[in-house]
Design an enzyme around this catalytic site. Structure first.
Site, mmCIF file in Angstrom:
data_model
loop_
_atom_site.group_PDB
_atom_site.id
_atom_site.type_symbol
_atom_site.label_atom_id
_atom_site.label_comp_id
_atom_site.label_asym_id
_atom_site.label_seq_id
_atom_site.Cartn_x
_atom_site.Cartn_y
_atom_site.Cartn_z
ATOM 1 N N GLU A 129 31.733 -11.555 63.529
ATOM 2 C CA GLU A 129 31.363 -12.376 62.623
ATOM 3 C C GLU A 129 32.139 -13.693 62.457
ATOM 4 O O GLU A 129 32.825 -14.071 61.558
ATOM 5 C CB GLU A 129 31.691 -11.467 61.202
ATOM 6 C CG GLU A 129 30.797 -12.112 60.220
ATOM 7 C CD GLU A 129 30.912 -11.530 58.848
ATOM 8 O OE1 GLU A 129 32.121 -11.931 58.137
ATOM 9 O OE2 GLU A 129 30.192 -10.791 58.245
ATOM 10 N N GLU A 143 40.540 -15.788 52.659
ATOM 11 C CA GLU A 143 39.522 -15.461 53.725
ATOM 12 C C GLU A 143 39.332 -16.709 54.675
ATOM 13 O O GLU A 143 39.012 -16.499 55.765
ATOM 14 C CB GLU A 143 38.205 -14.763 53.226
ATOM 15 C CG GLU A 143 38.629 -13.344 52.696
ATOM 16 C CD GLU A 143 39.059 -13.356 51.200
ATOM 17 O OE1 GLU A 143 39.333 -14.551 50.633
ATOM 18 O OE2 GLU A 143 39.482 -12.214 50.787
ATOM 19 N N HIS A 253 35.908 -2.486 41.660
ATOM 20 C CA HIS A 253 36.702 -2.657 42.657
ATOM 21 C C HIS A 253 38.198 -1.927 42.085
ATOM 22 O O HIS A 253 38.423 -1.997 41.032
ATOM 23 C CB HIS A 253 37.331 -3.881 42.879
ATOM 24 C CG HIS A 253 37.919 -3.993 44.423
ATOM 25 N ND1 HIS A 253 39.175 -3.465 44.683
ATOM 26 C CD2 HIS A 253 37.490 -4.695 45.507
ATOM 27 C CE1 HIS A 253 39.645 -4.089 45.831
ATOM 28 N NE2 HIS A 253 38.580 -4.579 46.582
HETATM 29 C C1 UD1 Z 1 40.225 -7.132 50.729
HETATM 30 C C2 UD1 Z 1 39.853 -8.407 51.290
HETATM 31 C C3 UD1 Z 1 38.691 -9.170 51.164
HETATM 32 C C4 UD1 Z 1 37.414 -8.421 51.172
HETATM 33 C C5 UD1 Z 1 37.609 -7.108 50.007
HETATM 34 C C6 UD1 Z 1 36.722 -6.127 50.041
HETATM 35 C C7 UD1 Z 1 42.052 -9.486 52.044
HETATM 36 C C8 UD1 Z 1 43.138 -10.722 51.714
HETATM 37 N N1 UD1 Z 1 41.183 -9.235 51.175
HETATM 38 O O1 UD1 Z 1 40.394 -7.775 49.158
HETATM 39 O O2 UD1 Z 1 38.538 -10.171 52.111
HETATM 40 O O3 UD1 Z 1 36.200 -8.952 50.500
HETATM 41 O O4 UD1 Z 1 38.989 -6.510 50.655
HETATM 42 O O5 UD1 Z 1 36.883 -4.924 49.115
HETATM 43 O O6 UD1 Z 1 42.237 -9.078 53.182
HETATM 44 N N2 UD1 Z 1 42.797 -0.505 46.349
HETATM 45 C C9 UD1 Z 1 42.693 0.898 46.048
HETATM 46 N N3 UD1 Z 1 41.985 1.563 46.814
HETATM 47 C C10 UD1 Z 1 41.229 1.017 47.882
HETATM 48 C C11 UD1 Z 1 40.977 -0.377 47.933
HETATM 49 C C12 UD1 Z 1 41.960 -1.029 47.000
HETATM 50 O O7 UD1 Z 1 43.553 1.419 45.260
HETATM 51 O O8 UD1 Z 1 40.469 1.839 48.463
HETATM 52 C C13 UD1 Z 1 43.545 -1.522 45.542
HETATM 53 C C14 UD1 Z 1 45.156 -1.188 45.822
HETATM 54 O O9 UD1 Z 1 45.856 -1.368 44.795
HETATM 55 C C15 UD1 Z 1 45.232 -2.657 46.754
HETATM 56 C C16 UD1 Z 1 44.361 -3.541 45.887
HETATM 57 O O10 UD1 Z 1 43.349 -2.874 45.414
HETATM 58 O O11 UD1 Z 1 46.700 -3.159 46.769
HETATM 59 C C17 UD1 Z 1 43.967 -4.717 46.559
HETATM 60 O O12 UD1 Z 1 43.437 -4.560 48.112
HETATM 61 P P1 UD1 Z 1 43.601 -5.660 49.071
HETATM 62 O O13 UD1 Z 1 43.148 -5.137 50.357
HETATM 63 O O14 UD1 Z 1 45.139 -6.272 48.970
HETATM 64 O O15 UD1 Z 1 42.828 -6.714 48.500
HETATM 65 P P2 UD1 Z 1 41.100 -6.717 47.978
HETATM 66 O O16 UD1 Z 1 41.115 -7.514 46.819
HETATM 67 O O17 UD1 Z 1 40.664 -5.520 48.126
#
Ligand code: UD1
Length: 411
Positions: A129, A143, A253
């Site tokens: 991608e 991103e 989310h």
């Molecule tokens: C990430 C990606 C984004 C993608 C998105 C899809 C980055 C910077 N961002 O964003 O490009 O569109 O994933 O979802 O890489 N959390 C949980 N459980 C989970 C997943 C997330 O508890 O299974 C919570 C945690 O507190 C974590 C927070 O979500 O710290 C944020 O997750 P993070 O991976 O930092 O960013 P996303 O907003 O999920």
């Protein structure tokens, strides 16, 4: 002359690295194609687990077992912390496994960290991608920059569309190392969506049937945190109040920055369901049954057009302009009255809805993973260069959801 050097003997070792839910969905077809590629390729899967529950769900659905799990997710961690944890964890794995190629996907922090870690170990990177661009440094954040940085580090680029390949050419990437493959999101969708699908989650079966209208919503992007997220939720609340035939399902989310606002603004309404992110097959099939989708996500801009479902995009710019041009996706931003009016228009005006409910497949034909594996073989001197994916001409659009969907395995 091969593009990349393989082993003197034994199989080419390919390490796929991913960490979030969308990367897992879109890398699953590639991992599966690599597994079936034959004895000259061996496949290794490393998950950073930047996401935990949301990742594990997808791994289960596609029956992927990781060889290494770095388990880096911490609540509310910063971009720096994700990047540092991923880099550190990958160092040990790369030293131990010494792959011939690292495959990364898309634009997350895992993508960038894995590309940099591979570079530090002089391991070539293949970017799945590749080449999507908004041209805006901070949108989507981070991103857009993750993608650009990964493009600099990558030695093989799998561009989903001709336009993505043209973006790379404009940045000076040699066309010899760019392969137009289609997007693996469409492979995953074709393996998962079926008009005859039966939902497992209680309450989903029957949504959108019998004169009711299912509106599917999700929003999670960093640039939409705070005030913009509140505006989105208020617009949606106004919408369900104004249209009694609407059932709103918001996929919330797990990020607390998102979850707390959505529950505060939309919780308690009898026609609003706030669900934790659904398993991928449930989500993909719900998209197919929605009247329209309201979202800031990247992947849904690819999935919904394939199913002929309109998308109102809660962003100011997109790196996926193909479906905008085809008319299936419309950018509406996050201003509450603009979001409300755009949604209301699709509910009030059947012509407007019909004009957007056009099934188009500019993003792929379900064979992207196959092309990626063929391109890898070619790069290592094991086969011919595969022909590029060519999207159907704009006139090939189909007017209805079910007719528009022609997945392999949907005979
Ligand atoms: C990430 C990606 C984004 C993608 C998105 C899809 C980055 C910077 N961002 O964003 O490009 O569109 O994933 O979802 O890489 N959390 C949980 N459980 C989970 C997943 C997330 O508890 O299974 C919570 C945690 O507190 C974590 C927070 O979500 O710290 C944020 O997750 P993070 O991976 O930092 O960013 P996303 O907003 O999920």
């Amino acid at each position: 002359m091969a593009l990349l050097a393989g082993p003197d003997q034994g199989p080419i070792r390919i390490m796929s690295v991913f960490g979030t839910r969308p990367e897992a969905v879109k890398m699953a077809p590639v991992v599966s194609a690599l597994r079936q590629a034959g004895p000259d390729i061996s496949s290794l899967v490393v998950v950073t687990a930047q996401h935990r529950e949301m990742l594990d769900q997808v791994l289960r659905h596609f029956a992927i077992r990781s060889d290494y799990d770095l388990d880096i997710m911490r609540p509310r961690q910063t971009l720096t912390q994700i990047t540092v944890r991923a880099l550190r964890g990958l160092e040990a794995v790369l030293e131990r496994q010494r792959p011939h190629l690292v495959l990364v996907h898309g634009d997350t922090s895992t993508t960038f960290a894995a590309s940099l870690a591979a570079f530090f170990h002089r391991v070539p990177v293949g970017h799945v991608e590749a080449g999507l661009r908004t041209g805006e440094r901070y949108a989507p954040f981070p991103e857009e920059m993750n993608r650009r940085l990964t493009a600099v580090l990558a030695q093989l680029n799998f561009a989903p569309t001709p336009r993505a390949a043209a973006n790379l050419a404009r940045e000076g990437v040699d066309p010899a190392v760019v392969f137009v493959t289609g997007n693996t999101a469409i492979d995953a969708l074709y393996q998962t969506y079926s008009p005859a699908y039966r939902f497992v989650t209680p309450g989903l079966e029957g949504l959108g049937a019998g004169g009711r209208r299912l509106v599917l919503a999700e929003a999670h992007r960093r640039e939409n945190w705070g005030r913009r997220m509140e505006d989105i939720c208020r617009a949606l609340r106004r919408l369900v109040d104004a249209f009694p035939e609407v059932d709103l399902l918001f996929s919330v989310h797990r990020n607390p920055q998102v979850d707390s606002v959505v529950r505060r603004e939309l919780g308690g309404h009898p026609r609003v369901s706030l669900l934790a992110p659904l398993p991928y097959p449930e989500w993909a099939n719900l998209v197919g049954r929605a009247h329209f989708v309201v979202s800031d996500s990247g992947g849904v801009q690819e999935e919904a057009p394939s199913l002929g479902v309109p998308v109102l995009l809660l962003r100011d710019v997109t790196e996926r302009p193909e479906a905008i041009e085809a008319g299936t996706v419309r950018i509406v931003g996050t201003d509450a009255s603009r979001v409300f009016e755009a949604c209301a228009g699709l509910l009030r005006d059947p012509d407007q809805h019909r004009a957007m409910a056009t099934a188009v497949n500019p993003y792929g034909d379900g064979r992207a993973a196959e092309r990626i594996v063929a391109a890898i073989r070619y790069a290592f001197g094991l086969g011919p260069r595969p022909p590029d994916f060519a999207p159907p001409p704009p006139g090939a659009a189909r007017p209805t959801k079910t007719e528009g969907f022609r997945g392999r395995g949907q005979n």
